[in-house]
Scaffold this active site. Structure first.
Site, mmCIF file in Angstrom:
data_model
loop_
_atom_site.group_PDB
_atom_site.id
_atom_site.type_symbol
_atom_site.label_atom_id
_atom_site.label_comp_id
_atom_site.label_asym_id
_atom_site.label_seq_id
_atom_site.Cartn_x
_atom_site.Cartn_y
_atom_site.Cartn_z
ATOM 1 N N GLY A 52 18.475 -28.268 2.948
ATOM 2 C CA GLY A 52 18.205 -27.694 1.635
ATOM 3 C C GLY A 52 19.458 -27.434 0.822
ATOM 4 O O GLY A 52 19.408 -26.769 -0.211
ATOM 5 N N SER A 89 18.783 -32.686 3.980
ATOM 6 C CA SER A 89 19.059 -33.337 2.694
ATOM 7 C C SER A 89 18.946 -34.861 2.741
ATOM 8 O O SER A 89 19.721 -35.566 2.092
ATOM 9 C CB SER A 89 20.426 -32.906 2.147
ATOM 10 O OG SER A 89 20.459 -31.498 1.966
ATOM 11 N N ASN A 95 8.386 -32.596 5.792
ATOM 12 C CA ASN A 95 8.157 -31.190 6.123
ATOM 13 C C ASN A 95 7.967 -30.466 4.793
ATOM 14 O O ASN A 95 8.933 -30.206 4.087
ATOM 15 C CB ASN A 95 9.370 -30.645 6.898
ATOM 16 C CG ASN A 95 9.237 -29.169 7.210
ATOM 17 O OD1 ASN A 95 8.180 -28.565 6.986
ATOM 18 N ND2 ASN A 95 10.301 -28.574 7.722
ATOM 19 N N HIS A 116 11.935 -25.318 14.283
ATOM 20 C CA HIS A 116 12.697 -25.527 13.051
ATOM 21 C C HIS A 116 13.680 -24.365 12.883
ATOM 22 O O HIS A 116 13.363 -23.225 13.246
ATOM 23 C CB HIS A 116 11.747 -25.623 11.850
ATOM 24 C CG HIS A 116 12.447 -26.079 10.607
ATOM 25 N ND1 HIS A 116 13.205 -25.223 9.842
ATOM 26 C CD2 HIS A 116 12.548 -27.286 10.040
ATOM 27 C CE1 HIS A 116 13.737 -25.910 8.835
ATOM 28 N NE2 HIS A 116 13.355 -27.164 8.935
ATOM 29 N N GLU A 161 14.422 -22.635 10.464
ATOM 30 C CA GLU A 161 13.883 -21.498 9.703
ATOM 31 C C GLU A 161 13.037 -20.602 10.612
ATOM 32 O O GLU A 161 13.021 -19.382 10.460
ATOM 33 C CB GLU A 161 13.078 -22.018 8.501
ATOM 34 C CG GLU A 161 14.014 -22.575 7.430
ATOM 35 C CD GLU A 161 13.455 -23.713 6.604
ATOM 36 O OE1 GLU A 161 12.222 -23.916 6.593
ATOM 37 O OE2 GLU A 161 14.253 -24.436 5.970
ATOM 38 N N GLU A 217 18.811 -31.394 13.145
ATOM 39 C CA GLU A 217 18.939 -30.896 11.776
ATOM 40 C C GLU A 217 20.070 -29.877 11.687
ATOM 41 O O GLU A 217 19.857 -28.684 11.969
ATOM 42 C CB GLU A 217 17.634 -30.217 11.353
ATOM 43 C CG GLU A 217 16.431 -31.130 11.366
ATOM 44 C CD GLU A 217 15.374 -30.638 10.393
ATOM 45 O OE1 GLU A 217 15.022 -31.412 9.493
ATOM 46 O OE2 GLU A 217 14.930 -29.492 10.501
ATOM 47 N N LYS A 237 7.064 -27.534 4.337
ATOM 48 C CA LYS A 237 7.377 -26.095 4.457
ATOM 49 C C LYS A 237 6.274 -25.268 3.782
ATOM 50 O O LYS A 237 5.115 -25.662 3.851
ATOM 51 C CB LYS A 237 8.767 -25.798 3.894
ATOM 52 C CG LYS A 237 9.836 -26.698 4.534
ATOM 53 C CD LYS A 237 11.245 -26.275 4.262
ATOM 54 C CE LYS A 237 12.192 -27.261 4.946
ATOM 55 N NZ LYS A 237 13.598 -26.888 4.801
HETATM 56 P P1 PGA Z 1 15.752 -30.741 3.458
HETATM 57 O O1 PGA Z 1 14.994 -30.028 4.702
HETATM 58 O O2 PGA Z 1 15.430 -32.206 3.546
HETATM 59 O O3 PGA Z 1 15.175 -30.085 2.245
HETATM 60 O O4 PGA Z 1 17.212 -30.480 3.650
HETATM 61 C C1 PGA Z 1 14.926 -30.648 5.942
HETATM 62 C C2 PGA Z 1 14.175 -29.763 6.906
HETATM 63 O O5 PGA Z 1 14.348 -28.534 6.860
HETATM 64 O O6 PGA Z 1 13.396 -30.247 7.739
#
Ligand code: PGA
Length: 252
Positions: free
Chosen positions: A175, A215, A11, A97, A99, A169, A13
């Site tokens: 993150g 992560s 992803n 997601h 976000e 997730e 982003k």
């Molecule tokens: P990350 O993000 O691996 O940077 O923690 C995962 C995601 O948001 O899909």
């Protein structure tokens, strides 16, 4: 009996300019040695068309969009429709997601509509769910994640549900560098699979790929993917580095 897919999905982003993204995708294509893992690159819209050329013809590498509008088309300035996505060869769409839930107010009713239109156009949703730290600490995470899945997906027919990939997730792990332990991931994935089995039966549950996200990195991918109900990862930060991402693909 058919086996569920192992999936490593990146992803990106809101990262990677046009040239940078092309270079990264080429490096991923060169670095992926496993043909038994489905590799998906979740890219910003501007990359979709050029990914068709870079990834085209490699049967286990696919491209995903990170969002899709719920209507067929029309006066929705700034939005991207499902038919836009299929016109440039998109096969998966990341939906829900955290976000998007948090910053764009996406909830179950909207995500149900988005899921429907993505499926109607022959693409597969990667449906994200997951709890925040407060919910985890209260111990109500299984209840919340179950509700997220039920409310947005359980109107689907069995045939359509089988096209959905679930990505668990936990928000506290996205993150942050803090990964859920392999056991925490396994416990939730097992509960999600049981929930699916209750609604759609054991065979559908067994065929559903459930990814862990938060992560994921080369150092923890192996342990996570070794869990019986963890079928792969949705990878944010580490998907921006070709070396890290291809090591994650190799970690199954
Ligand atoms: P990350 O993000 O691996 O940077 O923690 C995962 C995601 O948001 O899909």
């Amino acid at each position: 009996m058919a086996k569920r897919k192992k999936i490593a999905a990146g992803n990106w982003k809101m990262n990677m300019g046009y040239e940078e993204g092309r270079i990264l995708a080429r490096k991923v294509v060169d670095g992926v040695v496993r043909s038994d893992v489905t590799v998906i690159l979740g890219v910003p819209f501007i990359h979709l068309k050029s990914m068709e050329n870079i990834l085209g013809g490699i049967s286990n590498i696919h491209v995903a969009a990170q969002n899709c509008h719920q209507e067929e088309g029309g006066a929705y300035t700034g939005e991207i429709s499902a038919s836009h996505l299929t016109s440039v060869g998109t096969s998966y769409v990341i939906l829900g997601h955290s976000e998007r839930r948090e910053y764009f107010g996406e909830g179950a009713a909207l995500l149900a509509k988005k899921t429907d239109i993505v499926l109607k156009h022959g693409m597969k949703p990667i449906f994200c769910c997951g709890e925040n730290l407060e919910i985890r600490e209260k111990g109500t995470h299984v209840k919340l994640v179950s509700k997220q899945i039920k409310d947005a997906l359980f109107h689907l027919s069995d045939e359509d549900f089988r096209k959905v990939v679930i990505a668990y997730e936990p928000i506290w792990a996205i993150g942050t560098g803090v990964t859920a332990s392999a056991q925490q991931a396994q416990d939730m994935h097992k509960d999600i699979r049981a929930l699916i089995a209750k609604k759609y039966g054991a065979e559908t549950a067994d065929l559903t790929s459930i990814l862990y996200g938060g992560s994921v990195k080369p150092a923890n991918a192996k342990e996570l993917f070794a869990m019986p109900d963890v079928d792969g990862g949705l990878v944010g930060g580490a998907s921006l580095k070709a070396g890290d991402f291809t090591q994650i693909v190799a970690a199954f």
